[in-house]
Design an enzyme around this catalytic site. Sequence first.
Site, mmCIF file in Angstrom:
data_model
loop_
_atom_site.group_PDB
_atom_site.id
_atom_site.type_symbol
_atom_site.label_atom_id
_atom_site.label_comp_id
_atom_site.label_asym_id
_atom_site.label_seq_id
_atom_site.Cartn_x
_atom_site.Cartn_y
_atom_site.Cartn_z
ATOM 1 N N GLU A 108 0.839 -1.199 0.000
ATOM 2 C CA GLU A 108 0.000 0.000 0.000
ATOM 3 C C GLU A 108 0.873 1.248 0.000
ATOM 4 O OE1 GLU A 108 -1.771 -1.436 3.747
ATOM 5 O OE2 GLU A 108 -1.227 0.530 4.565
ATOM 6 N N LYS B 53 2.713 4.634 1.099
ATOM 7 C CA LYS B 53 3.119 5.262 2.359
ATOM 8 C C LYS B 53 2.772 6.736 2.232
ATOM 9 C CE LYS B 53 6.791 5.393 5.748
ATOM 10 N NZ LYS B 53 6.971 6.807 6.057
ATOM 11 N N ASP C 1 2.474 10.602 3.002
ATOM 12 C CA ASP C 1 3.473 11.511 3.531
ATOM 13 C C ASP C 1 2.808 12.649 4.293
ATOM 14 O OD1 ASP C 1 5.950 12.451 4.016
ATOM 15 O OD2 ASP C 1 6.280 13.288 2.024
ATOM 16 N N TYR D 223 -4.897 3.831 7.975
ATOM 17 C CA TYR D 223 -4.150 2.717 7.371
ATOM 18 C C TYR D 223 -4.024 1.493 8.260
ATOM 19 C CZ TYR D 223 -0.281 4.748 10.027
ATOM 20 O OH TYR D 223 0.482 5.248 11.027
ATOM 21 N N LYS E 194 11.132 3.246 0.232
ATOM 22 C CA LYS E 194 11.106 4.655 -0.181
ATOM 23 C C LYS E 194 11.349 4.765 -1.673
ATOM 24 C CE LYS E 194 10.709 6.677 3.854
ATOM 25 N NZ LYS E 194 11.008 7.849 4.601
ATOM 26 N N CYS F 41 25.179 41.384 7.996
ATOM 27 C CA CYS F 41 24.247 41.321 6.878
ATOM 28 C C CYS F 41 24.974 41.571 5.553
ATOM 29 C CB CYS F 41 23.144 42.351 7.082
ATOM 30 S SG CYS F 41 22.095 42.518 5.631
ATOM 31 N N CYS G 159 23.956 45.046 3.935
ATOM 32 C CA CYS G 159 24.251 46.367 4.498
ATOM 33 C C CYS G 159 25.431 46.366 5.448
ATOM 34 C CB CYS G 159 23.017 46.901 5.226
ATOM 35 S SG CYS G 159 22.660 46.042 6.761
ATOM 36 N N CYS H 160 18.854 40.401 9.981
ATOM 37 C CA CYS H 160 19.582 41.664 9.978
ATOM 38 C C CYS H 160 18.828 42.635 10.883
ATOM 39 C CB CYS H 160 19.638 42.205 8.556
ATOM 40 S SG CYS H 160 20.180 43.915 8.489
ATOM 41 N N CYS I 178 19.013 48.862 6.270
ATOM 42 C CA CYS I 178 19.445 47.827 5.335
ATOM 43 C C CYS I 178 18.696 47.973 4.003
ATOM 44 C CB CYS I 178 19.174 46.450 5.926
ATOM 45 S SG CYS I 178 19.536 45.129 4.763
HETATM 46 P P1 AMP Z 1 8.671 6.481 9.688
HETATM 47 O O1 AMP Z 1 8.086 7.815 10.073
HETATM 48 O O2 AMP Z 1 9.607 6.568 8.544
HETATM 49 O O3 AMP Z 1 9.204 5.755 10.871
HETATM 50 O O4 AMP Z 1 7.473 5.624 9.123
HETATM 51 C C1 AMP Z 1 6.416 5.224 9.949
HETATM 52 C C2 AMP Z 1 5.236 6.089 9.719
HETATM 53 O O5 AMP Z 1 4.772 5.991 8.400
HETATM 54 C C3 AMP Z 1 4.043 5.697 10.530
HETATM 55 O O6 AMP Z 1 4.090 6.214 11.834
HETATM 56 C C4 AMP Z 1 2.913 6.294 9.751
HETATM 57 O O7 AMP Z 1 2.621 7.588 10.230
HETATM 58 C C5 AMP Z 1 3.445 6.454 8.348
HETATM 59 N N1 AMP Z 1 2.646 5.759 7.333
HETATM 60 C C6 AMP Z 1 2.196 6.335 6.199
HETATM 61 N N2 AMP Z 1 1.490 5.481 5.464
HETATM 62 C C7 AMP Z 1 1.470 4.306 6.133
HETATM 63 C C8 AMP Z 1 0.891 3.039 5.848
HETATM 64 N N3 AMP Z 1 0.206 2.808 4.719
HETATM 65 N N4 AMP Z 1 1.067 2.064 6.758
HETATM 66 C C9 AMP Z 1 1.781 2.294 7.888
HETATM 67 N N5 AMP Z 1 2.350 3.464 8.194
HETATM 68 C C10 AMP Z 1 2.207 4.479 7.328
#
Ligand code: AMP
Length: 679
Positions: free
Chosen positions: A113, A115, A117, A222, A308, A402, A405, A429, A434
């Site tokens: 699934e 991840k 952000d 999730y 990642k 700065c 200036c 500054c 300035c």
């Molecule tokens: P990290 O911050 O790199 O340690 O990654 C863990 C965090 O990824 C978790 O605490 C979640 O907040 C986040 N996360 C985002 N998407 C997911 C997902 N599909 N399953 C589990 N964790 C997720």
Amino acid sequence: MTTGAAERHAALCKEIAAHDYRYYVLDDPSVSDATYDALMRDVRALEATQLSLVSADSPTQRVSGAPREGLRKVVRAAKMYSLDNAYATADVAAFVTRCVDALADDAIAFCVEPKLDGASLEVTYDAGKLTLATTRGDGAVGEDVTNNVRTIRSLPLTIAYSGRLTLRGEVVLYRRDLATLNEARERDGLEPFANPRNAAAGSLRMLDAREVAKRPLRVMVYQLVEGPELHARHSESLAWLRTLGLPTHGLDVCVRAERIDDELARLDRTRGEYPFETDGAVVKVDAYALQDRLGFTSKYPRWAMAYKFAAERARTRVIDIVIQVGRTGALTPVAVLEPVLLAGTTVSRASLHNGDQIAELDVRVGDAVLVEKAGEVIPQVVAVDSSDSSARGEPFRMPTSCPACGGSVSAKLRDEEKPELGAEVALRCTSRRCPAKIKGALLHWSRRFAMDVGHLGESLVEQLVDTGTVTDAASLYDLTFDTIVKLDRMGEKSAQNLVEAIGASKARPFSRLLTGLGIPQIGQVAAKQMAERIRSLDALLAMGDENLRTELAAIHGFGEKMIDAAVAFMNDGETRALLTRLSDRHVSLPEAVVERIEGPLTGHRVCVTGTLSRKREAVHTAIRQAGGTVHESVKKDTTDLVAGESVGQAKFDQAKKYGVRVLSETDLDALIAGTSLLP
Ligand code: AMP
């Protein structure tokens, strides 16, 4: 209370929750704004007559009252772990092998699934009601952000499950929502957020839920942590949570080990199509029984791994590192790069944020570097390519004075509103003379939403300041045709245009002058409120400290920080001198405040947007003369949005979010003329 009213109230709340789900989770609204508004109005009307109907889970109660002092710490039952990270598919393969070996089973199902952000969140429902929401904190102890999370409309306040349910999810911002939020922040003189993650993390921990309600946050669930043991698998639980109306990403697929790579590649390929940012994928062992057997290390679950994605990166070289000094005096290091194509645009500059960041990366002039788009907004230098140090210069040091200036700089903690920056220090500054600060201030003064001085662009401001012709906003009004026409590349026609534009800006209302001054904490809307209260520049100058404090405290929404900032600003001798000189030059007109008039728009709070058949100001006046109040932006208590041509979708989204009715210019005219069939 009549049972009829209670039943009707419950039915209305349920219907509104269903519409919220369609709108905020499925992105597929099922009713018109007008219908949604009518439902909200009915709920409010019922609650107005029968106070006992107002319960915490009514849609009218998403935003709670006063700001809090701090966030309460909550010790959670089950620790929130991090995820082990893989940067190559080989690391994922090694993880799979570890699972297969430990379980002595080579037919394990894995869930792949996205991840998300954003910022992690844990949410608890008890007896069907949302009772607690906490941040991850250090994993074992989180912070109570329940009031803030209640304002997020993609998350239902009630669900049709009566036991206890604990869920984990990510608070995210859609990319398009971040763009709108950043536009508004820039208009208010605030720094834009670099990416949705920072915006989500910062918003979640704010102390005033009313402010959080203005941020377009969403939640994506999730994981089910605690609940009925109905399902044997993670993927089944996610599907069940969806049936309860909870927002999940819906993008999980379950596969055998040999298909994982394909799924990772597919998610990487398609991630640009989702409205939210993903920085990778998570691979999880699907069956709970197997997860239990694998258990946890001290930091990570052994049954899951984050992969990642490689961000879009480009390799280039640092030609120079320069320091930019802004209107507030903040010193920002910027890398000047050999131009390189990155995610569809040519990048030739990248922010290095601050001295700490430069030291951590050890970036130097001449280095070969990798640049990335952070959350696809601002390009950043993420690493130095140490294999190519042929042209490497000396270590870079932030200046101790700065660069614009030569004045001294002070180190101060960054914006408190951004707790995710921690104790990050910004250099500023401190000099009042300035030139970089003066240029920034003049450009801000002349912006469209401030004093709107046409024809005064960046290069002209440079020249005016560098030649000492202009030293502050007031001296702009001493410029004559003869002085201007002598400037470089200045024709007679252009000089005349500028003289006229400067003259015309004198007739801006007092609120625009307040905006143009760039008073800390006072953005466009606050400046308007302040101007309506104080009326004119001369009245402001005549006011004593205490008097000003009292007047500001009487303004709706003005907190201590804003009042302190405005009073400190006015207490400064140089500021007063500048304001006096502006007043001597008759800059700005008293704020026209239309006295409360009873009329067809009494009780209406109207925001006007887009291109209309007549000037915006004329429409505002017509609204006020009909008894209405004008809102500069769509707010929680706005009642109507008058939309002209070319209005962005974001405005409509916001109107829908707050249950604001959308009108055309013709609708408005009919309301004013009393010929409308609308309520
Ligand atoms: P990290 O911050 O790199 O340690 O990654 C863990 C965090 O990824 C978790 O605490 C979640 O907040 C986040 N996360 C985002 N998407 C997911 C997902 N599909 N399953 C589990 N964790 C997720």
